[in-house]
Design an enzyme around this catalytic site. Sequence first.
Site, PDB file in Angstrom:
ATOM      1  CG  HIS A  77     -27.834 -52.971  13.790  1.00 22.01           C
ATOM      2  ND1 HIS A  77     -27.590 -52.429  12.507  1.00 22.01           N
ATOM      3  CD2 HIS A  77     -26.324 -53.703  13.786  1.00 22.01           C
ATOM      4  CE1 HIS A  77     -26.099 -52.236  12.555  1.00 22.01           C
ATOM      5  NE2 HIS A  77     -25.460 -53.226  12.745  1.00 22.01           N
ATOM      6  CD  GLU A  78     -25.028 -55.086  17.010  1.00 17.29           C
ATOM      7  OE1 GLU A  78     -24.282 -55.520  16.861  1.00 17.29           O
ATOM      8  OE2 GLU A  78     -24.710 -54.193  16.858  1.00 17.29           O
ATOM      9  N   GLY A 108     -23.733 -51.317  20.153  1.00 18.08           N
ATOM     10  CA  GLY A 108     -24.291 -53.045  20.055  1.00 18.08           C
ATOM     11  C   GLY A 108     -22.735 -53.751  19.511  1.00 18.08           C
TER      12      GLY A 108
END
Length: 185
Positions: A150-151, A50
């Site tokens: 996370h992104e 990502g």
Amino acid sequence: MTTDPAKLSIVLYPDPSLRKKAAMMTEVTPEVRAVAARMVELMHEAEGVGLAAPQVWLPWRLFVAFVPPAEGRSPESSPITALASPRVYINPILTSPVGPPEPYEEGCLSLPDINGEVLRPTTITITASDLEGKTFAQTGAGLLARCWQHETDHLDGILIIDRMTQMSRLKNRAAIRDLNKGSKR
């Protein structure tokens, strides 16, 4: 402001741009499509799963992801655990976390050589727009759900070092200090 996708590069910690909250995107232009394509290239070159727009100096609520099918990961499962090809997520919103947060070691392209356990729900639903401006929703699990979380954290100026378990923070203290020192030279 126009962006030359060819000049994009991955921002490294502790650059302050990683701590800024990204702005909602109002339209999908040819520039946005070109930037997204370049972000996919950068993600692949760096062997990541990502990459968020703030990681390439852009204050946009956009990220790309590609968790490829592998043993135990499938784009056909329900919830999905992999993607058949790289995907672009514009203005993503995460909802419906399932289960208690579980630890898993994460790394970050903006924090080279730093890995640590981060607690996250194992299943989550994402709603976002694609490069045609169409809204879609998916429920993902495992590494894919973790990638989305996370992104999305990057879009809010949050890094893995903010979410790591205390033990992982201690383990990475010297490496983080070295990154901070390196930026002051």
